[in-house]
Write an enzyme that holds these catalytic residues in place. Sequence first.
Site, PDB file in Angstrom:
ATOM      1  N   CYS A  13      89.729  65.945  70.959  1.00 54.01           N
ATOM      2  CA  CYS A  13      90.265  64.739  70.322  1.00 54.01           C
ATOM      3  C   CYS A  13      89.557  63.516  70.876  1.00 54.01           C
ATOM      4  CB  CYS A  13      91.772  64.632  70.550  1.00 54.01           C
ATOM      5  SG  CYS A  13      92.214  64.432  72.287  1.00 54.01           S
ATOM      6  N   CYS A  16      89.354  62.959  74.637  1.00 54.82           N
ATOM      7  CA  CYS A  16      88.283  63.657  75.351  1.00 54.82           C
ATOM      8  C   CYS A  16      87.001  62.825  75.334  1.00 54.82           C
ATOM      9  CB  CYS A  16      88.009  65.018  74.707  1.00 54.82           C
ATOM     10  SG  CYS A  16      89.407  66.153  74.730  1.00 54.82           S
ATOM     11  N   ASP A 438      72.463  49.992  46.760  1.00 61.44           N
ATOM     12  CA  ASP A 438      71.028  50.076  46.519  1.00 61.44           C
ATOM     13  C   ASP A 438      70.820  49.843  45.021  1.00 61.44           C
ATOM     14  OD1 ASP A 438      68.247  50.782  46.996  1.00 61.44           O
ATOM     15  OD2 ASP A 438      68.697  52.624  45.910  1.00 61.44           O
ATOM     16  N   ASP A 637      71.065  56.338  46.972  1.00 56.32           N
ATOM     17  CA  ASP A 637      70.685  57.677  46.517  1.00 56.32           C
ATOM     18  C   ASP A 637      69.350  58.153  47.049  1.00 56.32           C
ATOM     19  OD1 ASP A 637      69.038  55.952  45.040  1.00 56.32           O
ATOM     20  OD2 ASP A 637      68.920  57.365  43.365  1.00 56.32           O
TER      21      ASP A 637
END
Length: 758
Positions: A13, A16, A438, A637
């Site tokens: 988690c 940590c 974009d 893309d």
Amino acid sequence: MENQVLSIRGMTCAACAKRIEKTVTKLSGVGQASVNLASEKLFIEYNDTVNLDMIKEAVTKIGYEVVEKTASSKTDTVDEDRKRKQKEIKTLWTKFIISAVFALPLLYIAMAPMITWVRLPFPDALDPMNYPLIYALVELILVIPVICVGYKFYTIGYKSLIQRSPNMDSLIAIGTSAAVLYSLYNTWQITNGNFNAVDALYYETAGVIITLILLGKSLEAVSKGRTSEAIKKLMGLAPKTAIIIYQGIEKEIPIDEVEIGDIIIVKPGSKIPVDGTVIDGYTAIDESMLTGESMPVDKKSGDTVYAASLNTTGIIQFRAEKIGSDTALAQIIKLVEDAQGSKAPIAHLADVVSGYFVPIVCAIAVIAGIAWYIGTRDLEFALTIFISVLVIACPCALGLATPTAIMVGTGKGAENGILIKGGEALETAHKINTIVFDKTGTITEGKPTVTDILTTQGILADNLLQITASAENSSEHPLGQAIVQGAKDKGLEILKVNNFESLTGRGIEASIDGRIILAGNRKLMEERGISLAELEDDSDRLAEEGKTPMYIAINEKLAGIVAVADVVKKSSKAAIESLHKMGIEVAMITGDNKKTAAAIAKQVGIDRVLAEVLPQDKSNEVKKLQNEGRKVAMVGDGINDAPALAQADIGIAIGSGTDVAIESADIVLMHSDLMDVPAAIELSKKTIYNIRQNLFWAFGYNTVGIPVAAGVLHLFGGPLLNPIIGAAAMSLSSVSVLTNALRLRKFKPTYGERKVRE
């Protein structure tokens, strides 16, 4: 300062991740340490006063494993990491299946006798009223394999607790241990003749909790397993070999053996192996894999070519100038890695609270148990209080609150063609207040199309298009091919052409039915002395609209203009209007010139235009927006978008785009419809609201239940909370959380009416 990336295993988690960062930054000589929980990597910056072994030792000392790199190359390392993660996923699924096989009958055995309003099939030999010991022992036998399968929850949870750094595993370990220990105590009571103790067995609580948590861990591991795919695909773009001119002859060598200064020859259909400068030949190169721009770029002597771009038409020779990690492709790979590493892991509320919740609950249980023992001198009563507090504080609802909502939310997104890669993307998307699109292939179609046909001399538009397309049919230039496609779309016949000639960098010349046809740019017309005055104003207007005018002359006289442009998608304007209604600012980023970019922006209602941006600078533009305090989503893309997609708080890829863009993104729009962008943001907002409701219920039960379990009401003459009621309250909290999460299945995007698509 030296930079290094280490693979870390054993994190469960955000607590940590924070613990590792805190431990490493305490070392003298370490400048920065950032843990990416999703990719399980530690990014560190350190100087000569500390070495890598010391850093590894510090991480290992607090209970985590540093994975050593044994592969010979970076690509091999990615493959090795992928295999390791696939093995981890397989192990987790196996554990879940094993635990489910035992937990389901355990749950049935525990619940069936309690359901009185309907008679469920149940073996007489297990009747708890007649055979309580057999009933208890069967439950014990069924829960043991589940505990064994989930042993890591106990080893990690208790170790973290001992080291005063409790995490979710600690909560799971304490809650299930309390249920099992209390059940063992009551099983022992049954053996001593106290048959009423059969009503206080909670083996199924431990079994079901562990099974559900293993399911969540399995789904999380699947999401994490995809993190290296973007880098792997980027590495695979460059060709493995190159053809060099060695002592006057062609020689094919591995890409790693290319040296600066080598003369490399590239034939049509082949990829450019390294960066360099053309010294001989002429061609058009498709750089869309790097720039995202759809139209191939003409290259002649003195022009720069880039690794991984595709040679489309002619043969060229170029001198190698940048190799290995210095190529534009390698720099993009590094940008993606850096952007991924700079992302701080999202601090889940449950993980943060559990750091305080676990010790507080334990303290309350111990204090309440001791206080009641001192007051009553009844050890069994005190033990009941102690166990009741721990049982009601069981982490089942807390553990389910976030993942169940995320699972339903991501599933609903998939139904609408919106693929959300895990909970982090879903959690972050609701904060977005700026979206960067974009241009090419995202706002626009990504391919050149005929937009305007202007004629002189009384020529019909279709006739001019037919003549031009017939002349261009023998050309391989993308603008010419767009005109040919435009004629075919109108059903026009392609005429026979004689004496076709390609005029480098200017256009073409051909003969059709005895007429000399010229098609090309302004330079070609000026060379032939053809006046453009009649269409000069129209030509300027087309250029201002972001279109490329191709001049057509018949028998040395101007016949008209065929304009070609990358047209705006039908859904772009509607999507941007929807985002404005949601209060989100919209920007557009492109390598195009400012005039073309401004023309497109005006059509669709863009707020901010970022034009003439080099591929490697797109991520920097995103970073600038983030430095203004904005939460930024990037929609793209192309491969050149990959670093920006990774740098953005949320990367959104168009499904029709490149694999690398899709792998680098957090959200993928499979319909390639920009209306899905506001739909994705709205889904995130709904899901986060649902998660907050779930956490409210999960903590609400504990807030009310724990004081009652500790005997506060009993102190004032009220009832004492039996562990059975505590377990029932825990179950009720889980049911309420699940039921609330399932409400997301009714989600329908407010801005998702795909009228444009339909």
